[in-house]
Scaffold this motif. Sequence first.
Motif, PDB file in Angstrom:
ATOM      1  N   ASN A 254       6.115  -8.047  -3.691  1.00 42.26           N
ATOM      2  CA  ASN A 254       5.109  -8.807  -2.954  1.00 42.26           C
ATOM      3  C   ASN A 254       3.806  -8.696  -3.732  1.00 42.26           C
ATOM      4  O   ASN A 254       3.071  -7.719  -3.611  1.00 42.26           O
TER       5      ASN A 254
ATOM      6  N   THR B 203       5.313 -13.766  -0.805  1.00 42.75           N
ATOM      7  CA  THR B 203       5.395 -13.389   0.597  1.00 42.75           C
ATOM      8  C   THR B 203       6.762 -12.775   0.815  1.00 42.75           C
ATOM      9  O   THR B 203       7.755 -13.460   0.969  1.00 42.75           O
TER      10      THR B 203
ATOM     11  N   ASP C 116       1.095 -14.876   3.578  1.00 48.51           N
ATOM     12  CA  ASP C 116       1.720 -13.564   3.704  1.00 48.51           C
ATOM     13  C   ASP C 116       1.525 -13.012   5.106  1.00 48.51           C
ATOM     14  O   ASP C 116       2.441 -12.420   5.690  1.00 48.51           O
TER      15      ASP C 116
ATOM     16  N   GLN D  65       4.463 -11.791   7.661  1.00 47.96           N
ATOM     17  CA  GLN D  65       4.530 -10.445   8.235  1.00 47.96           C
ATOM     18  C   GLN D  65       4.437 -10.493   9.762  1.00 47.96           C
ATOM     19  O   GLN D  65       5.129  -9.737  10.463  1.00 47.96           O
TER      20      GLN D  65
END
Length: 414
Positions: free
Chosen positions: A119, A164, A269, A273
């Motif tokens: 990432n 991501t 990202d 998440q």
Amino acid sequence: MPASTSRTKKSVLAVAIAAAAVAGTAGPADAATAAAHGAKAGAIKQVSYQGYRFSVPRSWAVVDLTRNPDTCVRFDRHAVYLGHPGTNQACPSHMIGRTEALLIEPATNPADSRGTVTNSVAHQFDVTAAHANVTATFGGSRGLIERILSDAGLLTAPTGSHPTAGPRRGAMATTGALPAAATNYTGKGFDTCAAPSSSTMSTWMANSPYSSVGIYIGGSDRGCAQPNLTASWVQTQYNAGWRFQPIYVGEQAAAISSAASEGTAAADDAVNQAATLGFGAGSTLYYDMEAYSSSYSGKVLAFESAWTKELHAKGYHSAVYSSSDSGISDLVNNYGNSSYTMPDAIYDALWNNTANTSDSTVPAGDWSNHQRVHQYGSVTETWGGVTQSIDQDYLDVQLSASSAPMTNLAAGRL
């Protein structure tokens, strides 16, 4: 933010350091490894764990989490952590920053597909191997971390390189498992660096004045490991009555180089998440932008504008955390400026020990429709016999899942 000293101790049982390194001299193999790392012979040490050997700088601390389970696993310091982080880490309430560090855990599911996921936005490698799972973070020395993993044979068959990254190990990927109102709340809340254990959350729900919790969901400057923060943890806390401030700690002002692209990447990202944890479209996501010099104002505003635009494109509400006299002041000064897209809510750090959303820096008409959070203090408190280091918040956030995100407010203040 208040300083805190990590209670780290070198491992005695789980760490094997090569005899040459202990003696302060390097044998031929150590000299070759040091040369590959661009270091002087004897400037590295070997850390062996779960059948893997890691060549790390001699100055790095090595922490045995089995012997010291409450140690805060901090990614803002050069260190190697061995074992699983404890569920009740002794972390400071608020910690920003990420550098080169390793968390090496015994593999919990040997059947997991093996490889490395990168990432690049969060400055992190996640390695799934036969006998260990490794979280490897980096700041300005990504190459050093790559060499350490490569020397250990853990960077040879990557599964992908994604800006991501996918769901964390052991967490079920979900989209919208929680209602958007899970990020709405009016009343007292708190935030702390590492998500507390379910036991702590239960005790504090029963005994404390708080019913909202700030959780750090990702970002290149998220400083703490998050062993508790999974989709099931979030769902459990929601069912218990907790509401949330999902906080993303990405690039800070001085590190921003390409504001628009970096702000967009951070939002992408953050959405990934957040969705992994169950926060779907309509949820409010917070960007943590710490205090900064006025010389960075332009690029910070451009970054935050890109962050907000991308969140809106993904169907999320945007919020920005910053200090009253820098980031929040800049947003206020540009509230009606059509060059920037304003966040839907502000999270105002003003430590005046007053639990409300008032701030003389922010005009009464700005973010006035249940669109504010105030961080008003930093304390260590005990409720029901359980002590935590926290930052105190007062929230007034009621953003509807069906409401349109804020526009540029080109017509001026409401």
